[in-house]
Design a protein around this motif. Structure first.
Motif, PDB file in Angstrom:
ATOM      1  N   SER A  76       0.793  -1.229   0.000  1.00 55.89           N
ATOM      2  CA  SER A  76       0.000   0.000   0.000  1.00 55.89           C
ATOM      3  C   SER A  76       0.825   1.280   0.000  1.00 55.89           C
ATOM      4  O   SER A  76       0.322   2.335  -0.351  1.00 55.89           O
ATOM      5  CB  SER A  76      -0.915   0.019   1.231  1.00 55.89           C
ATOM      6  N   GLN A 110      -7.751  -9.130   0.624  1.00 54.64           N
ATOM      7  CA  GLN A 110      -7.803  -7.710   0.952  1.00 54.64           C
ATOM      8  C   GLN A 110      -9.141  -7.170   0.492  1.00 54.64           C
ATOM      9  O   GLN A 110      -9.535  -7.362  -0.658  1.00 54.64           O
ATOM     10  CB  GLN A 110      -6.674  -6.937   0.278  1.00 54.64           C
ATOM     11  N   VAL A 111      -9.856  -6.522   1.411  1.00 58.34           N
ATOM     12  CA  VAL A 111     -11.120  -5.881   1.089  1.00 58.34           C
ATOM     13  C   VAL A 111     -11.023  -4.452   1.609  1.00 58.34           C
ATOM     14  O   VAL A 111     -10.934  -4.229   2.817  1.00 58.34           O
ATOM     15  CB  VAL A 111     -12.317  -6.615   1.750  1.00 58.34           C
ATOM     16  N   SER A 112     -10.988  -3.501   0.684  1.00 61.09           N
ATOM     17  CA  SER A 112     -10.831  -2.095   1.039  1.00 61.09           C
ATOM     18  C   SER A 112      -9.569  -1.936   1.886  1.00 61.09           C
ATOM     19  O   SER A 112      -8.490  -2.307   1.458  1.00 61.09           O
ATOM     20  CB  SER A 112     -12.091  -1.598   1.745  1.00 61.09           C
ATOM     21  N   ASN A 113      -9.699  -1.439   3.128  1.00 61.56           N
ATOM     22  CA  ASN A 113      -8.518  -1.228   3.969  1.00 61.56           C
ATOM     23  C   ASN A 113      -8.282  -2.397   4.935  1.00 61.56           C
ATOM     24  O   ASN A 113      -7.453  -2.297   5.836  1.00 61.56           O
ATOM     25  CB  ASN A 113      -8.633   0.079   4.754  1.00 61.56           C
ATOM     26  N   TYR A 115      -6.933  -6.164   5.661  1.00 62.63           N
ATOM     27  CA  TYR A 115      -5.987  -7.154   5.166  1.00 62.63           C
ATOM     28  C   TYR A 115      -6.131  -8.416   6.008  1.00 62.63           C
ATOM     29  O   TYR A 115      -6.023  -8.355   7.234  1.00 62.63           O
ATOM     30  CB  TYR A 115      -4.554  -6.628   5.279  1.00 62.63           C
ATOM     31  N   ALA A 136      -6.413  -3.502   9.891  1.00 63.20           N
ATOM     32  CA  ALA A 136      -6.996  -2.395   9.148  1.00 63.20           C
ATOM     33  C   ALA A 136      -5.879  -1.404   8.868  1.00 63.20           C
ATOM     34  O   ALA A 136      -5.052  -1.125   9.732  1.00 63.20           O
ATOM     35  CB  ALA A 136      -8.103  -1.730   9.955  1.00 63.20           C
TER      36      ALA A 136
END
Length: 140
Positions: A76, A110-113, A115, A136
């Motif tokens: 990220s 990973q979904v949005s923020n 992990y 998160a």
């Protein structure tokens, strides 16, 4: 001279004496391998347990979380990783002074923020701990 690599010191918000990763050994797609060499001089060994020192399980988990934070940083770029869930922790062997702890952390999803990761820690090729956890990514 610090035993911690410049990369670890730069990317992790934790600092000594609460730093449980010395260096990154290898990075792959969604996976990171790190290490921690235990000298026996770490404060926790003095009280856990005198005469038979072992690394506390909670610190084994923290080493995996910090390795996961390094993986998140490589994916990220920035932000602070905060542990939100821990599950299926299994402790199989002890970690003692002089051991090199190897942590391998893999990104499961990973979904949005968020992990989702799993980790396996070994000493001399033997599994000492396996765990699943999620973090998160919080913008700083």
């Amino acid at each position: 001279m610090s035993k911690f690599s410049a990369e670890v010191l730069e990317l992790l918000p934790q600092k000594p004496p609460f730093l449980f990763v010395d260096k990154v050994i290898e990075r792959g797609e969604g996976v990171i391998t790190t290490s921690l060499t235990l000298t026996g001089e770490e404060d926790f060994f003095m009280g856990h347990f005198p005469g038979n020192p072992i690394m506390p399980g909670v610190l084994l988990q923290e080493a995996s979380f910090q390795s996961g934070a390094l993986l998140m940083a490589s994916l990220s770029g920035k932000g602070l990783g905060v542990v939100t869930k821990v599950s299926n922790a299994k402790f199989k062997n002890f970690v003692k002074p002089g051991d090199e702890l190897i942590m391998q952390v893999s990104l499961v999803d990973q979904v949005s923020n968020a992990y989702y990761m799993k980790a396996k820690s070994t000493v001399n090729g033997k599994v000492v701990m396996a765990i699943e956890f999620s973090c998160a990514l919080i913008e700083e």
